[in-house]
Design a protein around this motif. Sequence first.
Motif, PDB file in Angstrom:
ATOM      1  N   ASP A 177      41.067  25.463  41.049  1.00  0.00           N
ATOM      2  CA  ASP A 177      41.744  26.763  41.021  1.00  0.00           C
ATOM      3  C   ASP A 177      41.921  27.426  42.385  1.00  0.00           C
ATOM      4  OD1 ASP A 177      42.052  26.629  38.324  1.00  0.00           O
ATOM      5  OD2 ASP A 177      40.353  27.920  37.835  1.00  0.00           O
ATOM      6  N   ASP A 178      40.967  27.248  43.276  1.00  0.00           N
ATOM      7  CA  ASP A 178      40.950  28.117  44.461  1.00  0.00           C
ATOM      8  C   ASP A 178      40.771  27.342  45.763  1.00  0.00           C
ATOM      9  OD1 ASP A 178      38.391  27.350  43.877  1.00  0.00           O
ATOM     10  OD2 ASP A 178      37.479  29.307  44.235  1.00  0.00           O
ATOM     11  N   LEU A 179      41.646  26.403  46.030  1.00  0.00           N
ATOM     12  CA  LEU A 179      41.580  25.654  47.282  1.00  0.00           C
ATOM     13  C   LEU A 179      42.063  26.507  48.448  1.00  0.00           C
ATOM     14  CD1 LEU A 179      43.009  22.164  46.223  1.00  0.00           C
ATOM     15  CD2 LEU A 179      40.646  22.713  46.827  1.00  0.00           C
ATOM     16  N   ASP A 180      41.361  26.377  49.587  1.00  0.00           N
ATOM     17  CA  ASP A 180      41.783  27.043  50.811  1.00  0.00           C
ATOM     18  C   ASP A 180      42.646  26.124  51.675  1.00  0.00           C
ATOM     19  OD1 ASP A 180      40.284  29.592  50.543  1.00  0.00           O
ATOM     20  OD2 ASP A 180      38.576  28.234  50.515  1.00  0.00           O
ATOM     21  N   TYR A 181      42.344  24.811  51.643  1.00  0.00           N
ATOM     22  CA  TYR A 181      43.088  23.840  52.444  1.00  0.00           C
ATOM     23  C   TYR A 181      43.167  22.510  51.721  1.00  0.00           C
ATOM     24  CZ  TYR A 181      43.216  26.519  56.818  1.00  0.00           C
ATOM     25  OH  TYR A 181      43.477  27.456  57.790  1.00  0.00           O
ATOM     26  N   ILE A 182      44.204  21.763  52.032  1.00  0.00           N
ATOM     27  CA  ILE A 182      44.266  20.328  51.804  1.00  0.00           C
ATOM     28  C   ILE A 182      44.068  19.697  53.171  1.00  0.00           C
ATOM     29  CG2 ILE A 182      45.753  18.389  51.191  1.00  0.00           C
ATOM     30  CD1 ILE A 182      47.105  20.250  49.142  1.00  0.00           C
ATOM     31  N   THR A 183      43.076  18.813  53.306  1.00  0.00           N
ATOM     32  CA  THR A 183      42.633  18.363  54.618  1.00  0.00           C
ATOM     33  C   THR A 183      42.647  16.844  54.742  1.00  0.00           C
ATOM     34  OG1 THR A 183      41.199  20.306  54.821  1.00  0.00           O
ATOM     35  CG2 THR A 183      40.759  18.471  56.296  1.00  0.00           C
ATOM     36  N   PHE A 184      43.301  16.369  55.800  1.00  0.00           N
ATOM     37  CA  PHE A 184      43.254  14.948  56.135  1.00  0.00           C
ATOM     38  C   PHE A 184      42.019  14.700  56.979  1.00  0.00           C
ATOM     39  CE2 PHE A 184      47.672  15.563  55.092  1.00  0.00           C
ATOM     40  CZ  PHE A 184      48.058  14.374  54.502  1.00  0.00           C
ATOM     41  N   SER A 185      41.094  13.897  56.428  1.00  0.00           N
ATOM     42  CA  SER A 185      39.840  13.591  57.114  1.00  0.00           C
ATOM     43  C   SER A 185      39.249  12.380  56.425  1.00  0.00           C
ATOM     44  CB  SER A 185      38.901  14.806  57.062  1.00  0.00           C
ATOM     45  OG  SER A 185      37.713  14.569  57.765  1.00  0.00           O
ATOM     46  N   GLY A 186      37.920  12.306  56.309  1.00  0.00           N
ATOM     47  CA  GLY A 186      37.287  11.251  55.535  1.00  0.00           C
ATOM     48  C   GLY A 186      36.553  10.234  56.368  1.00  0.00           C
ATOM     49  N   THR A 187      36.663   8.954  55.987  1.00  0.00           N
ATOM     50  CA  THR A 187      35.927   7.893  56.667  1.00  0.00           C
ATOM     51  C   THR A 187      36.713   7.293  57.826  1.00  0.00           C
ATOM     52  OG1 THR A 187      36.830   6.233  55.157  1.00  0.00           O
ATOM     53  CG2 THR A 187      34.733   7.248  54.541  1.00  0.00           C
ATOM     54  N   CYS A 188      37.866   7.862  58.126  1.00  0.00           N
ATOM     55  CA  CYS A 188      38.728   7.286  59.160  1.00  0.00           C
ATOM     56  C   CYS A 188      39.216   8.369  60.104  1.00  0.00           C
ATOM     57  CB  CYS A 188      39.933   6.608  58.523  1.00  0.00           C
ATOM     58  SG  CYS A 188      41.099   7.804  57.816  1.00  0.00           S
ATOM     59  N   GLU A 189      39.874   7.954  61.171  1.00  0.00           N
ATOM     60  CA  GLU A 189      40.624   8.869  62.028  1.00  0.00           C
ATOM     61  C   GLU A 189      42.055   8.932  61.475  1.00  0.00           C
ATOM     62  OE1 GLU A 189      42.637  11.197  64.456  1.00  0.00           O
ATOM     63  OE2 GLU A 189      40.469  11.147  64.198  1.00  0.00           O
ATOM     64  N   PRO A 190      42.455  10.058  60.884  1.00  0.00           N
ATOM     65  CA  PRO A 190      43.730  10.103  60.162  1.00  0.00           C
ATOM     66  C   PRO A 190      44.965   9.827  61.017  1.00  0.00           C
ATOM     67  CG  PRO A 190      42.764  12.295  60.353  1.00  0.00           C
ATOM     68  CD  PRO A 190      41.713  11.322  60.776  1.00  0.00           C
ATOM     69  N   THR A 191      44.912  10.112  62.319  1.00  0.00           N
ATOM     70  CA  THR A 191      46.106   9.877  63.151  1.00  0.00           C
ATOM     71  C   THR A 191      46.382   8.397  63.369  1.00  0.00           C
ATOM     72  OG1 THR A 191      44.853  10.049  65.229  1.00  0.00           O
ATOM     73  CG2 THR A 191      45.799  12.080  64.341  1.00  0.00           C
ATOM     74  N   LEU A 192      45.438   7.519  62.972  1.00  0.00           N
ATOM     75  CA  LEU A 192      45.698   6.084  63.040  1.00  0.00           C
ATOM     76  C   LEU A 192      46.777   5.656  62.043  1.00  0.00           C
ATOM     77  CD1 LEU A 192      42.027   4.838  63.423  1.00  0.00           C
ATOM     78  CD2 LEU A 192      43.871   4.315  65.027  1.00  0.00           C
ATOM     79  N   ASN A 193      47.036   6.477  61.040  1.00  0.00           N
ATOM     80  CA  ASN A 193      48.094   6.215  60.073  1.00  0.00           C
ATOM     81  C   ASN A 193      49.337   6.996  60.507  1.00  0.00           C
ATOM     82  OD1 ASN A 193      49.810   6.113  57.794  1.00  0.00           O
ATOM     83  ND2 ASN A 193      48.062   5.849  56.423  1.00  0.00           N
ATOM     84  N   LEU A 194      50.351   6.291  60.950  1.00  0.00           N
ATOM     85  CA  LEU A 194      51.546   6.953  61.496  1.00  0.00           C
ATOM     86  C   LEU A 194      52.453   7.532  60.423  1.00  0.00           C
ATOM     87  CD1 LEU A 194      52.433   4.602  64.495  1.00  0.00           C
ATOM     88  CD2 LEU A 194      51.172   6.765  64.507  1.00  0.00           C
ATOM     89  N   GLU A 195      52.068   7.391  59.142  1.00  0.00           N
ATOM     90  CA  GLU A 195      52.789   8.055  58.057  1.00  0.00           C
ATOM     91  C   GLU A 195      52.309   9.496  57.865  1.00  0.00           C
ATOM     92  OE1 GLU A 195      55.275   7.247  55.415  1.00  0.00           O
ATOM     93  OE2 GLU A 195      55.820   6.191  57.261  1.00  0.00           O
ATOM     94  N   LEU A 196      51.346   9.931  58.668  1.00  0.00           N
ATOM     95  CA  LEU A 196      50.716  11.237  58.482  1.00  0.00           C
ATOM     96  C   LEU A 196      51.732  12.369  58.424  1.00  0.00           C
ATOM     97  CD1 LEU A 196      48.230  13.108  58.378  1.00  0.00           C
ATOM     98  CD2 LEU A 196      48.153  12.983  60.882  1.00  0.00           C
ATOM     99  N   GLY A 197      52.686  12.400  59.341  1.00  0.00           N
ATOM    100  CA  GLY A 197      53.668  13.480  59.358  1.00  0.00           C
ATOM    101  C   GLY A 197      54.506  13.513  58.094  1.00  0.00           C
ATOM    102  N   ASN A 198      54.922  12.355  57.633  1.00  0.00           N
ATOM    103  CA  ASN A 198      55.700  12.276  56.402  1.00  0.00           C
ATOM    104  C   ASN A 198      54.872  12.713  55.202  1.00  0.00           C
ATOM    105  OD1 ASN A 198      58.005  11.600  54.796  1.00  0.00           O
ATOM    106  ND2 ASN A 198      57.044   9.642  54.293  1.00  0.00           N
TER     107      ASN A 198
END
Length: 326
Positions: A76-97
Amino acid sequence: MKSRIIYGPILSRRLGRSLGIDIIKKREFRKNCNFDCVYCQLGHVDWKISTPSDVTDPVTTEEVIDGITNYHKKVDDLDYITFSGTCEPTLNLELGNMIEQIRQISDIPICVITNSSLVNRKDVRENLSKADLVVATLVSGNEKTFQAINRPAGGIELQDIIEGLRELQKMKGPKVAIEVMLLDSTNDYPVNSSDEEVGKLIEVLRYIDPDEIEILTTSRPPAEDFIIPVPETRLKEIAQKFDEELGRERVRLVLKGLKRKRSNIKHENLVDEVYDLILRRPCTFEQVVQSLDIGKEELAPILEGLVGEQKIIEILSENGTYYRPT
């Protein structure tokens, strides 16, 4: 046990209640990154991914949208959707899309948490520029200390990171927050909380000119047992110095002990949700309860079962007992 792309929500000291997205598939390795930080809450990196071209099986935009569509409406009350986790997210070049497509189905602000390793690349900066908030790590203004703390893959140098962060800030796209993780040690290992290190950090941060500077120290068991938190009195001293030199309006001291009222989350498979959370963010018993809004009587047998299956282990620290993936 197969982990899912979407996990959480996580109750964060910085971002409130945040739904996580992990966009590098794990396969044979539990953790994928181009850093092997001494303070990492997930432990050591088995294999460092140097560049996006080394990613053999990236998560697709379609997988992310399918996961978000089926998950985020249960909270119900999310403040953010966040790219993070077990990896470095910028390694995936689909990030912007991915960010652009999420905006088509959700108005929740989007954050990317990055170790800053690839911000010297124009394509990576363009991807990051689509987010509402970028939280970028910078642990030192000295190359030797940076190498000692972050232990990056070959070819990653501090000056490239500094210049890349400056260019990202000049794009005037997302809000750029620099996370300064301050560390101490039980031996003479190079750390970043001395007066000399703090002075160099201030010099570099003045050059980058971020919107916000977050000062914190490790609160979860680190990868190296000789790494310890900076005492709160010292943290406050450093924060005061940052205030004086960089402006109080953008310096934020992040301390432990966040509390927040429970959310209302519709659960489908509690065992998977608990495992997915701990896989990306080691937690205490109480932190799992707060993040996933589940009862203590429900959680206890789940943790006991995951420990028994050797999916997670218990780690003792001065802040309590944490559950970490094996």
